[in-house]
Structure formats: C-alpha cells, structure tokens
Design a protein around this motif. Sequence first.
Motif, PDB file in Angstrom:
ATOM      1  N   LEU A 187       0.759  -1.251   0.000  1.00 52.22           N
ATOM      2  CA  LEU A 187      -0.041  -0.182   0.006  1.00 52.22           C
ATOM      3  C   LEU A 187       0.900   1.171   0.018  1.00 52.22           C
ATOM      4  O   LEU A 187       1.782   1.374   1.069  1.00 52.22           O
ATOM      5  N   CYS A 188       0.560   2.347  -0.946  1.00 53.36           N
ATOM      6  CA  CYS A 188       1.430   3.254  -1.024  1.00 53.36           C
ATOM      7  C   CYS A 188       0.140   4.626  -1.035  1.00 53.36           C
ATOM      8  O   CYS A 188      -0.503   4.526  -1.794  1.00 53.36           O
ATOM      9  N   LEU A 189       0.273   5.326  -0.058  1.00 55.27           N
ATOM     10  CA  LEU A 189      -0.396   6.688  -0.134  1.00 55.27           C
ATOM     11  C   LEU A 189       0.062   7.679  -0.587  1.00 55.27           C
ATOM     12  O   LEU A 189       1.268   7.952  -0.469  1.00 55.27           O
ATOM     13  N   PRO A 190      -0.655   8.647  -1.327  1.00 50.73           N
ATOM     14  CA  PRO A 190      -0.082  10.017  -1.787  1.00 50.73           C
ATOM     15  C   PRO A 190       0.613  10.577  -0.667  1.00 50.73           C
ATOM     16  O   PRO A 190       0.061  10.744   0.732  1.00 50.73           O
ATOM     17  N   GLY A 191       1.921  11.293  -0.768  1.00 50.36           N
ATOM     18  CA  GLY A 191       2.777  11.738   0.081  1.00 50.36           C
ATOM     19  C   GLY A 191       3.446  11.172   1.206  1.00 50.36           C
ATOM     20  O   GLY A 191       4.431  11.278   1.894  1.00 50.36           O
ATOM     21  N   ASP A 192       3.498   9.640   1.073  1.00 52.70           N
ATOM     22  CA  ASP A 192       4.438   8.783   1.488  1.00 52.70           C
ATOM     23  C   ASP A 192       5.699   8.995   1.134  1.00 52.70           C
ATOM     24  O   ASP A 192       5.947   9.657  -0.084  1.00 52.70           O
ATOM     25  N   VAL A 193       6.678   8.398   1.651  1.00 55.14           N
ATOM     26  CA  VAL A 193       8.070   8.838   1.162  1.00 55.14           C
ATOM     27  C   VAL A 193       8.474   7.189   0.671  1.00 55.14           C
ATOM     28  O   VAL A 193       8.482   6.222   1.074  1.00 55.14           O
ATOM     29  N   VAL A 194       9.312   7.529  -0.390  1.00 52.19           N
ATOM     30  CA  VAL A 194       9.861   6.339  -1.249  1.00 52.19           C
ATOM     31  C   VAL A 194      11.363   6.424  -1.372  1.00 52.19           C
ATOM     32  O   VAL A 194      12.161   7.261  -1.786  1.00 52.19           O
ATOM     33  N   ILE A 195      11.934   5.323  -1.035  1.00 51.85           N
ATOM     34  CA  ILE A 195      13.521   5.145  -1.010  1.00 51.85           C
ATOM     35  C   ILE A 195      13.824   3.865  -2.034  1.00 51.85           C
ATOM     36  O   ILE A 195      13.298   2.814  -1.808  1.00 51.85           O
ATOM     37  N   ALA A 196      14.439   4.173  -2.866  1.00 57.32           N
ATOM     38  CA  ALA A 196      14.694   3.187  -3.843  1.00 57.32           C
ATOM     39  C   ALA A 196      16.008   3.145  -4.241  1.00 57.32           C
ATOM     40  O   ALA A 196      16.763   4.027  -4.564  1.00 57.32           O
ATOM     41  N   ASP A 197      16.739   1.838  -4.437  1.00 60.23           N
ATOM     42  CA  ASP A 197      18.054   1.728  -4.902  1.00 60.23           C
ATOM     43  C   ASP A 197      18.329   0.276  -5.582  1.00 60.23           C
ATOM     44  O   ASP A 197      17.193   0.267  -5.970  1.00 60.23           O
ATOM     45  N   ASP A 198      19.585  -0.097  -5.741  1.00 57.82           N
ATOM     46  CA  ASP A 198      19.618  -1.431  -6.522  1.00 57.82           C
ATOM     47  C   ASP A 198      18.972  -2.588  -5.568  1.00 57.82           C
ATOM     48  O   ASP A 198      18.729  -3.565  -6.149  1.00 57.82           O
ATOM     49  N   ASP A 199      18.566  -2.249  -4.115  1.00 59.72           N
ATOM     50  CA  ASP A 199      17.945  -3.691  -3.542  1.00 59.72           C
ATOM     51  C   ASP A 199      16.341  -3.286  -3.916  1.00 59.72           C
ATOM     52  O   ASP A 199      15.592  -4.392  -3.666  1.00 59.72           O
ATOM     53  N   GLY A 200      15.977  -2.594  -4.821  1.00 62.84           N
ATOM     54  CA  GLY A 200      14.420  -2.122  -5.046  1.00 62.84           C
ATOM     55  C   GLY A 200      13.929  -0.932  -4.240  1.00 62.84           C
ATOM     56  O   GLY A 200      14.613  -0.210  -3.552  1.00 62.84           O
ATOM     57  N   ALA A 201      12.595  -0.978  -4.392  1.00 64.00           N
ATOM     58  CA  ALA A 201      11.937   0.285  -3.829  1.00 64.00           C
ATOM     59  C   ALA A 201      11.127  -0.001  -2.440  1.00 64.00           C
ATOM     60  O   ALA A 201      10.383  -1.012  -2.386  1.00 64.00           O
ATOM     61  N   VAL A 202      11.266   0.869  -1.662  1.00 58.39           N
ATOM     62  CA  VAL A 202      10.509   0.861  -0.410  1.00 58.39           C
ATOM     63  C   VAL A 202       9.633   1.832  -0.078  1.00 58.39           C
ATOM     64  O   VAL A 202      10.195   3.305  -0.120  1.00 58.39           O
ATOM     65  N   VAL A 203       8.479   1.786   0.473  1.00 56.49           N
ATOM     66  CA  VAL A 203       7.580   2.628   0.958  1.00 56.49           C
ATOM     67  C   VAL A 203       7.532   3.079   2.409  1.00 56.49           C
ATOM     68  O   VAL A 203       7.408   2.141   3.029  1.00 56.49           O
ATOM     69  N   VAL A 204       7.808   4.189   2.815  1.00 60.99           N
ATOM     70  CA  VAL A 204       8.124   4.792   3.991  1.00 60.99           C
ATOM     71  C   VAL A 204       6.405   5.558   4.681  1.00 60.99           C
ATOM     72  O   VAL A 204       6.463   6.580   3.820  1.00 60.99           O
ATOM     73  N   PRO A 205       5.987   5.002   5.460  1.00 58.57           N
ATOM     74  CA  PRO A 205       4.721   5.990   5.645  1.00 58.57           C
ATOM     75  C   PRO A 205       5.049   7.347   6.143  1.00 58.57           C
ATOM     76  O   PRO A 205       6.126   7.470   7.000  1.00 58.57           O
ATOM     77  N   ALA A 206       4.408   8.204   5.747  1.00 58.28           N
ATOM     78  CA  ALA A 206       4.755   9.660   6.004  1.00 58.28           C
ATOM     79  C   ALA A 206       4.683   9.981   7.672  1.00 58.28           C
ATOM     80  O   ALA A 206       5.830  10.294   8.054  1.00 58.28           O
ATOM     81  N   SER A 207       3.991   9.082   8.293  1.00 62.06           N
ATOM     82  CA  SER A 207       3.972   9.392   9.964  1.00 62.06           C
ATOM     83  C   SER A 207       5.179   8.870  10.397  1.00 62.06           C
ATOM     84  O   SER A 207       5.610   9.162  11.461  1.00 62.06           O
ATOM     85  N   LYS A 208       6.115   7.967   9.785  1.00 61.01           N
ATOM     86  CA  LYS A 208       7.216   7.180  10.390  1.00 61.01           C
ATOM     87  C   LYS A 208       8.556   7.599  10.010  1.00 61.01           C
ATOM     88  O   LYS A 208       9.523   7.248  10.273  1.00 61.01           O
ATOM     89  N   THR A 209       8.736   8.855   9.189  1.00 61.80           N
ATOM     90  CA  THR A 209       9.797   9.211   8.553  1.00 61.80           C
ATOM     91  C   THR A 209      10.893   9.763   9.793  1.00 61.80           C
ATOM     92  O   THR A 209      11.984   9.502   9.456  1.00 61.80           O
ATOM     93  N   SER A 210      10.394  10.216  10.617  1.00 63.58           N
ATOM     94  CA  SER A 210      11.208  10.976  11.660  1.00 63.58           C
ATOM     95  C   SER A 210      11.727   9.786  12.415  1.00 63.58           C
ATOM     96  O   SER A 210      13.007   9.652  12.953  1.00 63.58           O
ATOM     97  N   GLU A 211      10.817   8.857  12.859  1.00 61.86           N
ATOM     98  CA  GLU A 211      11.426   7.799  13.878  1.00 61.86           C
ATOM     99  C   GLU A 211      12.356   6.822  13.031  1.00 61.86           C
ATOM    100  O   GLU A 211      13.274   6.450  13.506  1.00 61.86           O
ATOM    101  N   LEU A 212      12.140   6.690  11.711  1.00 61.14           N
ATOM    102  CA  LEU A 212      13.046   5.861  10.950  1.00 61.14           C
ATOM    103  C   LEU A 212      14.205   6.746  10.699  1.00 61.14           C
ATOM    104  O   LEU A 212      15.400   6.051  10.640  1.00 61.14           O
TER     105      LEU A 212
END
Length: 265
Positions: A187-212
């Motif tokens: 599940l990806c919501l508009p405004g989530d953060v996406v991190i992608a590199d050679d391992d693939g793409a990961v969706v970071v919930p917008a509310s979890k960016t600071s903790e991450l």
Amino acid sequence: MPTDTKTTPPIQLPVRGGPFERAGEDAFRALEGVSAATASAHLHGMGISRTFINGPASIAPGTRVVGSALTLQFMPVREDIGSGEGQEYAERTTALWAVMETVQPGDVLVVQAWGSPFTGCFGDMLVRYFRRKGGAGIVVDGRIRDAPRVRQLGVPIWCTGFTPHYASQTELFPWAYDVPVAAGGVLCLPGDVVIADDDGAVVVPASKTSELTALSREHEEWEVFSRMRIDEGGRLSDYYPLNDRTRAEYERWRHDESAAAIGRD
C-alpha cells in the motif's frame, strides 16, 4: 414503447483523490543516506511489515532516489468505460496525462499496474515531460516502453521490464491519480516517502519518517564500525549485530572519533 438510447457513463474519468501533503526537503535530506534495506528492516521493527514493492528493478544499476510519493492507478479495461482500441491519442484525457501536470520537484511517481507485461505505462515523451517538471523518479509494478531513449533521459526508474505496447493498448487503462495504490503488493498513499536503490523500492509511511531517520542514523554508524572490525579479522558473531561487549567497544570508538573530529575543527 420508446426507449432512451442515450447512456451515461457509470463513472467520470479520470478519478482524482483528495488533497494530500507532500513530504518536505528536510525529510529527503534526513533519509538521503538511508538504504532501502535499512529502511525496510527498521520499518519491520516498528511494526510495518509490508514495505518492499515486489517486482520493479532499476533500469540503471547504481541509481538511487528518495522522494515524495505521487500515485497513479491503472485498472482492468471494461469496454463500456475505457477501451484500448484506438486510444493512444485519447490517453491525453486520462489519469496518465492528468497526473503528469501535477508533478512537482522531488516527486516519485508510484504506479499500480498489476505486474502487466503488456502495458507500457510510460514512454519517451512522458518520461521526458516528467523530467522537465522536476520529477525525481518513477516506480511502476509493470513495464515501460522506448527503452533506449528512456535510458538516455537519466530519470531513475524502477520497473519490471519493457514492452512495445502503449499504455492502454491491451488489458489496462489509466484510471485514477492521487489515490491509494497497491504497487507490488504494498500500500502506498500519496505523500508517503519512497526510498529506492539497487535493492528495490521501499514505501515509508509519512508518519514514520522521523522515527526511521533516528533509528537509521544510529544503525548506519555502528555498521561502519562493524565493517571495519570484520575487515580487521573480527568474528561475525561479535560484530554483526553487536553484542554487549562490542557495543561498549563501539561506543568508545564513536566517542574517540567525535573527539578527533572536534580536534580537527
């Protein structure tokens, strides 16, 4: 008895979701050094288990992107609503063209395309326009076309491969944008953060960016120390992950490194 032959489409396309808040530059900078693998691991520890967009791979190994999710959804064709027949030119009235006009600098376009091998979600012209608008990257759980020209554009793209088909030529139709999407089982919501590199793409919930960010910064630091000790001959079980003794050793090393950095300043 006369009948009315006029029909009203059952739904007005394209569908657009409601307003959303994009992640800011501060979030991108804070996560710039965080790998997809590190993000996925820490999100799992935070209780978010499904973050990896299964299927898409980088078309240019070595590329990386961190950005705010902009979403596009393809849906199966139903001929009374939208058909691929003769629609390459009609696509300009669909969600595919509409989402392109909303692209802002730093956006990562995340596309639900059901893993279709027959739908070329983007080609040269659309990717070229996306780049001109300042888009950061594209992640599509399906295919794109115009491989040689798209690669030359240098836009970071993760997809499942290439196809000669245009976007609505066969089984799917560009349906909606700015809506939740299910890309590669995630599940990806508009405004989530996406991190992608050679391992693939990961969706970071917008509310979890600071903790991450906080967890990842500490993790990346001790991994530097662990790599150094393993290269020097240390035991894997001592240094990955750290145990009580080697964590104390790491803390002393980090203190010494900080003191040395202050002395250099």
